[in-house]
Design an enzyme around this catalytic site. Structure first.
Site, short mmCIF file in Angstrom:
data_model
loop_
_atom_site.label_atom_id
_atom_site.label_comp_id
_atom_site.label_asym_id
_atom_site.label_seq_id
_atom_site.Cartn_x
_atom_site.Cartn_y
_atom_site.Cartn_z
N ASP A 104 -34.85 16.81 -11.49
CA ASP A 104 -34.83 15.47 -10.90
C ASP A 104 -33.46 15.20 -10.27
O ASP A 104 -32.93 14.08 -10.37
CB ASP A 104 -35.19 14.39 -11.93
N HIS A 131 -44.79 9.87 -11.22
CA HIS A 131 -43.72 9.20 -11.96
C HIS A 131 -44.39 8.07 -12.73
O HIS A 131 -44.85 7.10 -12.14
CB HIS A 131 -42.69 8.66 -10.95
N HIS A 166 -40.95 14.23 -15.37
CA HIS A 166 -39.90 13.78 -16.31
C HIS A 166 -40.41 12.92 -17.46
O HIS A 166 -40.14 11.72 -17.54
CB HIS A 166 -38.76 13.06 -15.58
N ARG A 222 -32.52 13.89 -0.05
CA ARG A 222 -32.05 12.72 0.71
C ARG A 222 -32.12 12.80 2.22
O ARG A 222 -31.63 11.88 2.89
CB ARG A 222 -30.60 12.37 0.32
N ASN A 258 -39.10 10.34 -1.32
CA ASN A 258 -38.51 8.99 -1.19
C ASN A 258 -37.24 9.02 -0.36
O ASN A 258 -36.19 8.52 -0.77
CB ASN A 258 -38.25 8.38 -2.58
N HIS A 279 -34.31 15.62 -5.24
CA HIS A 279 -34.23 14.64 -4.14
C HIS A 279 -33.05 15.07 -3.29
O HIS A 279 -31.90 14.97 -3.73
CB HIS A 279 -33.98 13.24 -4.68
O1 DOR Z 1 -33.50 7.97 -11.46
C1 DOR Z 1 -34.20 8.25 -10.52
N1 DOR Z 1 -33.68 8.50 -9.30
N2 DOR Z 1 -35.53 8.29 -10.68
C2 DOR Z 1 -36.36 8.38 -9.64
O2 DOR Z 1 -37.54 8.31 -9.85
C3 DOR Z 1 -35.85 8.49 -8.27
C4 DOR Z 1 -34.48 9.03 -8.27
C5 DOR Z 1 -33.79 8.86 -6.93
O3 DOR Z 1 -34.38 9.24 -5.92
O4 DOR Z 1 -32.67 8.39 -6.91
#
Ligand code: DOR
Length: 446
Positions: free
Chosen positions: A305, A181, A234, A66, A96, A64
């Site tokens: 992750d 997920h 995961h 961001r 996300n 991720h």
């Molecule tokens: O712990 C997590 N953080 N699990 C996720 O599925 C998303 C991720 C996040 O984007 O912070």
């Protein structure tokens, strides 16, 4: 006539589909051009690597980064810098963000933002929502898209496809493997009161093993009806490993280094909310189950992750603290350390970090240290003893749950399509990252 190459890596032990052997590797035009004795060849650049091991470039299939919208935690430049410092040559980034990546334009926007700014090769997931199923077939065919991602349970951000009916619609739209997920949103809503006391130790009790198994079972039932391959992200429970072993025809799966390394309740006692992630770190018997999944070949890939949040955000009182921890830079050092401790072989590390990604996602010309493939390599020193320290970390979030941990095994150089982008912890050159190509979404000619 003397053969000439752009780059030769001399004298390393190469580890690939052929096992281990000492050989030189020659690169021309970004691809592996020769493997063997290149003692009489010339090259623009030579890396002398006796005593080191040369692996196919490490691919992290879940990060991720961001951007857009949450750049105070990370962006595509800082996240990919962390990747190459950790020996990672390609990443698949999650949808996300803010806004989410749930339309073709939003996916193209990420690809545009990446151009000239990312240090490693990259692909982006299309995010499924309750009402964008009709857009997913188009999105998954965009070159540089790693496929569709579904959140069955709510985590960081707004993406959620909790109901069977909506998930069935997603699975019926498109062809490529869908990454999921798996945590059951409805069971977690019923159990949310367990977090009322503010004890982060309850995180793996609230989002319990049954929540994960339930969602994975529901997903597999729907995937069979839709005849759609799926990839369970995961995986965290011993029970899911057994269940997924019985479903390898249609389901692949990922484990993370943190779920293989940490365990409850100790991680919550020592790291508090900094150990909080979804799905959670669980008790040691689940960790043992994940190791069996690695040993038995059930686990297909390792993804970090990488989910950065700032220290201030993570320090909020539970359950207001966000879930997730960084990991793209520590993925390989942790795996090499497990390798040094005899928990898995170096060949299995290669399988989980390159060949596995190739097999699961259908990479075109990548994921294999072989002639004709992209010249992506990770050069490692298996004997190096190093401590993971904050000053080595490149992620904008500036922390790691593994700070202070001493590991055996370290990335010495990262090579992306023949470009040496990291050597001895120094990042070199320019951000050369390009979109990863996939067999099912090849770019147009020209
Ligand atoms: O712990 C997590 N953080 N699990 C996720 O599925 C998303 C991720 C996040 O984007 O912070």
């Amino acid at each position: 006539m003397t053969a000439t190459f752009d780059l030769i890596i001399r004298g390393a032990t190469i580890v690939n589909h052929d096992g281990r052997r000492r050989a030189d590797v020659g690169v021309r035009n970004g691809r592996t051009a020769a493997i063997g004795d290149l003692g009489r060849a010339d090259a623009g650049e030579v890396i002398e690597a006796p005593g080191l091991h040369l692996l196919p470039g490490v691919i992290d299939t879940q990060v991720h980064f961001r951007e857009p919208g949450l750049e105070h935690k990370e962006d595509l430049a800082s996240g990919s810098l962390a990747a190459v410092k950790g020996g990672v040559t390609a990443v698949f980034e999650m949808p996300n963000t803010k806004p989410t990546t749930s339309t073709p334009d939003q996916l193209l926007d990420k690809l545009n933002r990446a151009r000239g700014r990312m240090w490693c090769d990259h692909a982006f997931f299309a995010g499924a929502t309750g009402d964008n199923a009709a857009l997913l077939p188009e999105m998954e065919r965009i070159p540089g898209c790693s496929g569709v991602k579904v959140f069955m349970g709510a985590s960081t951000g707004d993406l959620l496809v909790a109901e069977d009916e909506l998930l069935a619609r997603v699975l019926a739209s498109g062809r490529r493997r869908v990454a999921v997920h798996c945590e059951d949103e409805f069971r977690m809503r019923e159990r949310k009161h367990l977090t009322d006391g503010g004890d982060v130790g309850q995180h793996c009790n609230w989002r319990d093993a049954e929540s994960a198994l339930l969602a994975t079972r529901r997903l597999l039932a729907l995937a069979r009806v839709a005849r759609r391959p799926v990839h369970v992200l995961h995986v965290t429970t011993a029970e899911e490993i057994i269940f997924l072993a019985a479903n390898k025809d249609i389901a692949t799966m990922e484990v993370t280094p943190q779920h293989l390394t940490l365990a409850a309740p100790e991680c919550y006692e020592t790291l508090g909310t900094f150990a909080q992630m979804n799905p959670p770190i669980r008790e040691a018997h689940h960790r043992d189950g994940l190791w069996r999944g690695v040993a038995d070949g059930i686990a297909d890939v390792i993804g970090s992750d990488h989910a950065p949040h700032t220290r201030e955000e993570k320090a909020k009182p539970y359950p207001n603290s966000p879930s997730g921890m960084p990991g793209v830079q520590t993925l390989l050092p942790l795996l090499l350390d497990h390798c040094a401790a005899g928990r898995l072989t170096l060949e299995r590390v290669v399988d989980l970090t390159s060949a596995g990604a190739q097999r699961v996602f259908g990479l075109a010309g990548k994921g294999r240290l072989a002639v004709g493939y992209d010249a992506d390599y990770t050069l490692v020193d298996l004997a190096a003893r190093r401590t993971i320290t904050r000053d080595w970390l490149a992620s904008r979030c500036d922390w790691s749950p593994f700070e202070g941990k001493e590991v055996t095994g370290w990335p010495i150089a990262t090579i992306v399509r023949g470009h040496v982008v990291m050597r001895e912890d120094e990042v070199l050159g320019a951000p050369v990252g390009a979109p990863v190509r996939f067999v099912d979404a090849l770019p147009p000619v020209g």
